[in-house]
Each structure stands twice: as structure tokens, then as C-alpha cells.
Design an enzyme around this catalytic site. Sequence first.
Site, PDB file in Angstrom:
ATOM      1  N   GLU A  47     -14.121 -36.056  -4.665  1.00  0.00           N
ATOM      2  CA  GLU A  47     -13.666 -37.355  -4.612  1.00  0.00           C
ATOM      3  C   GLU A  47     -13.522 -37.548  -6.018  1.00  0.00           C
ATOM      4  O   GLU A  47     -14.574 -37.271  -6.713  1.00  0.00           O
ATOM      5  CB  GLU A  47     -14.357 -38.740  -3.977  1.00  0.00           C
ATOM      6  CG  GLU A  47     -14.110 -38.545  -2.510  1.00  0.00           C
ATOM      7  CD  GLU A  47     -14.927 -39.548  -1.963  1.00  0.00           C
ATOM      8  OE1 GLU A  47     -14.772 -40.770  -2.373  1.00  0.00           O
ATOM      9  OE2 GLU A  47     -15.503 -39.470  -0.513  1.00  0.00           O
TER      10      GLU A  47
ATOM     11  N   GLU B  40     -22.200 -38.720   0.301  1.00  0.00           N
ATOM     12  CA  GLU B  40     -22.854 -39.869  -0.706  1.00  0.00           C
ATOM     13  C   GLU B  40     -23.933 -40.583   0.003  1.00  0.00           C
ATOM     14  O   GLU B  40     -24.182 -41.611   0.439  1.00  0.00           O
ATOM     15  CB  GLU B  40     -21.749 -40.903  -0.943  1.00  0.00           C
ATOM     16  CG  GLU B  40     -20.580 -40.141  -1.751  1.00  0.00           C
ATOM     17  CD  GLU B  40     -19.824 -41.533  -2.410  1.00  0.00           C
ATOM     18  OE1 GLU B  40     -20.161 -42.914  -2.213  1.00  0.00           O
ATOM     19  OE2 GLU B  40     -19.128 -41.172  -3.081  1.00  0.00           O
TER      20      GLU B  40
HETATM   21  C1  BG6 Z   1     -16.819 -43.333  -2.212  1.00  0.00           C
HETATM   22  C2  BG6 Z   1     -16.722 -43.160  -0.679  1.00  0.00           C
HETATM   23  O1  BG6 Z   1     -18.031 -44.255  -2.168  1.00  0.00           O
HETATM   24  O2  BG6 Z   1     -15.633 -44.088  -2.702  1.00  0.00           O
HETATM   25  C3  BG6 Z   1     -15.310 -43.462   0.148  1.00  0.00           C
HETATM   26  O3  BG6 Z   1     -17.150 -41.701  -0.275  1.00  0.00           O
HETATM   27  C4  BG6 Z   1     -14.876 -44.907  -0.818  1.00  0.00           C
HETATM   28  O4  BG6 Z   1     -15.559 -43.431   1.418  1.00  0.00           O
HETATM   29  C5  BG6 Z   1     -14.369 -44.162  -2.108  1.00  0.00           C
HETATM   30  O5  BG6 Z   1     -13.525 -45.072   0.087  1.00  0.00           O
HETATM   31  C6  BG6 Z   1     -13.777 -45.519  -2.993  1.00  0.00           C
HETATM   32  O6  BG6 Z   1     -14.787 -46.468  -2.688  1.00  0.00           O
HETATM   33  P1  BG6 Z   1     -14.210 -47.954  -2.367  1.00  0.00           P
HETATM   34  O7  BG6 Z   1     -15.290 -48.748  -2.411  1.00  0.00           O
HETATM   35  O8  BG6 Z   1     -13.177 -48.323  -3.464  1.00  0.00           O
HETATM   36  O9  BG6 Z   1     -13.271 -47.701  -1.037  1.00  0.00           O
END
Ligand code: BG6
Length: 469
Positions: free
Chosen positions: A369, A165
Amino acid sequence: MKHNQLKEFPPTFLWGASTSAYQFEGAWNEDGKGPSVIDTRSPREGISDYTVASNHYHHYREDIALLAEMGFKAYRFSIAWTRIYPQGTGQLNSQGIRFYNDVINELLRYGIEPIVTMYHFDLPAALEKQGGWSNRRTIDAFEAYAKTLFENFGDRVKYWLTINEQNMMILHGSALGTLDPSLQDPKKELYQQNHHMLLAQAKAMILCKKMLPHAKVAPAPNISCVYPASPCPDDVLAADNFNAIRNWLYLDMAVYGRYNTLVWSYFEEKGYTPKIAEGDMDILAAAQPDFIAFNYYSSATVKSNLRDTEEKGGMGDQQIAVGEAGVYAGSGNEYLERTAFGWRIDPAGLRVTLRTIYDRYQLPMMITENGLGAHDTLEEDGTVNDHYRIDYLRKHIEQCRLAMTDGVELFGYCPWSAVDLVSTHQGVSKRYGFVYVDRDEFNLKQLRRIRKNSFYWYKDVISSNGSVL
Ligand code: BG6
């Protein structure tokens, strides 16, 4: 398009899930690990820091056994740069090499394909002290670090992701904790840093091909489709602007080695044009990924913003659609529900995103993700009934299948997160995992691992190769 017959997931499809080192491992200063920018920033009030996290560092065998029990074909994790090079460069820490060798070997023992992210937000603090990504020496440090990873793990790791990211670090670094608060003119400087990160990524991709001809390397941005708030042409143009700034800047460079035209004119208009040294564009053009990895949580909706006012917003609302004078403004989307943390849920947006990326770049894709952050409850009988997570994931997997039937090449699905971990800015109360880690923000308890209902559900999804959802 409505299909009468859906394509099956291929038998080689990589079902798995993801984590990142600083959110999962803990042991932040053990066995020679140096501090990263995450460790040196002041902790947020009322929520946990990352010093212990889920203590995966000491629980990795148990955690990997749980992934194996779910039938994982792949597992995406990141290597903490500061475990390998505590100061970012220079002295190598053999205990860091040992730890990741152990993790990789344990995965392979169960037939789980390791997918390694080289850098997931945790820049070594020692490099940050010397200017971080503003300093071109960080490019060399990253290349040297990449070389060490390829030398030590390349015999067993086939899939490599460069930078997690990068686009969110540039657009939303303050929420992630990666933005240096002392930057005077953040946006201009951030786009200079961005240029250096793009070069670091290109150098790592070139090196990967040279050292590991059979490996596959990819960028890993957060990509989501951007909708115009209405059919008004000005809104459509605003969506085009934001799409270019949020998404295509990063992928056009990774794949084609050139700056996106719209983004370049935006840089010129705003005074963000980065300094490009002689030879930079040749390096960028020489690098080629083998596939595209991307993270998808939500779509964004924007409208035109021709006034001279800045719109402010937060990561909770569609992640980053905040707005910029004369470029775009964040907007709501009445068609989409929201998670308990305010993120809009848009499974069909994943299909749109897959189709668009494939159309633009014609490369195979892996989702690295996707997931639902929620306040899970551990019931007295020891169960965690996360039906809302099952519902979210089911709908997104359905859209993957539809997109594959549309013709896109998707070869893996690794949602966030394999096991509970600490979120980027909302603590441990915001959970994503298939496995519950029994701790609170400040009470670490025993960090017991507990299978959630989604654990059993995902196990069936994997064993049926996506046909039982
Ligand atoms: C992505 C990241 O932005 O989203 C992760 O790569 C992150 O590191 C995930 O944990 C979820 O976001 P958040 O802010 O809910 O942890």
C-alpha cells in the site's frame, strides 16, 4: 547517495494495486456471509457504512477488466474471513469459496498474479463475541481458516499475506474500528491480543510452507521510518523507542521469532508484558516469511517526552504519532507538505524505509500500500483530473528506483487503491483509486466506474516498466 546511473525495474516486477474485502466488496450479508466486527460496530456519523461499499462483489468482472486494461501484473485483495466461515469457524460457506475462485480465475485469465491478504481488519463478529484475539481459540480458528484457504486456492495463489497492519490494529484500533470499546485496560489487553495474533501468523506461515512449498508468505504491517525532531540525543532516543514500538516489534517477531529488546523493556516498564504459554516461543521461532510486504503512506517525527503527560493526537496527523509518557511525543516536520487530510507526504521517507527494512532483515520486499487520499471531483465532461495523485505516486516510484539502485530487493508495487472504496474512518469522500466509483456517502447512484487521469498515467508507467513516469 547520489547515483549517476539508476537501475531499471526488473522485467518481472509486479506492478499492481490493492483493495480490501470490507472496504470494496459490499454484499455484507449476501450468499451466506456472516457479520464481521466492522459490520456490527455502530456506523460513524455523517459517513457511509460498508454495507454496499463499491459493490465489487457484483462488479468484480468489470473491475478486473479495468485492472487488465491498465496492464496490471498483480492485484492484491483480501478474503473476507466471514464469507468463508460465517461464524469464524465451523460451518464452511461454499458460496464464499465460489466467489473467490471466480475472482482468482478471472485475474488469471488476464495473466494478473493474485496476492491474497488473509485478514484485513474484518475479524468475524462471532469470534469477537467469544473474546476475539484475547481468546487463544481465535489462534486455532485462524489456523483452520488459513488451511481452508491454502486447500481451496493454493493451486493458483502463489503470494499470501497473513494479517494486514497488525501494528495499526494495536496502536490505532479505535480509528480503524477494530478496537473492542468494552476493553477495560486496552493497552495491556491489546498487547496480549498482539501476542496471539503473532502466534496465529506464525502458525499460518508454518502451515503455508508445509502445504504449499512453492508459495511465498509474508506479514503485511504498516512500516514507516521515524525521524527524531532534532539532533538532540533525547529526541534520537525517542525516535528509537517509537521505531521499536511501531515497526520492529512486528517484523522482528515475524522474521526472527523473538520480541524486540526495547519493546520488551517498554512492556515491563508499563506493565504490558503478555502472558506467554509454554511452547509459544518455539512456534514463533519456527515460522519464517519468504518476503516482507509493507504499507507505506508517510513518515513519523517524534521528540522526547520525559514528562508524565500523555499526548493525544489523531490518525490524520502522521497517522499515529501521538505520544506516550516517558517514551516519545509526536512532533511536526516542517520539511514535509501535507495531504488534504493532514497526512505528511514523504517520498524520500519511503527510500529510507526500504533501506532500513532491507538492512535489518535481508529479505525481498513488496510494497502493498502507498497512496494519496483526496476529495476527487468528477467534472461535467466526465473526467477526474487527479494530478495530485499522479504527483504523489510518481515521486514514490522514483524513490523505489533509487532504493533499488542503493541495493534493496523490491519486487512489487501495489499502491492503495486499485479502484475507489470506503476509507477506514473517513467515508467514500476520501478517495484513493485509479478508477472513480460514482457514489456519494449516502447516495449510491449507479456506482458507475470512471477512469481517472491517474488510470491512463499508471497504464503508461506499467507498459514502460517504470521508465515513463
Ligand atoms: C491502511 C489500510 O491503513 O491505510 C487500509 O490497510 C486503509 O485499509 C488505508 O484504507 C488508507 O487509510 P484511510 O484511513 O485513509 O482509509
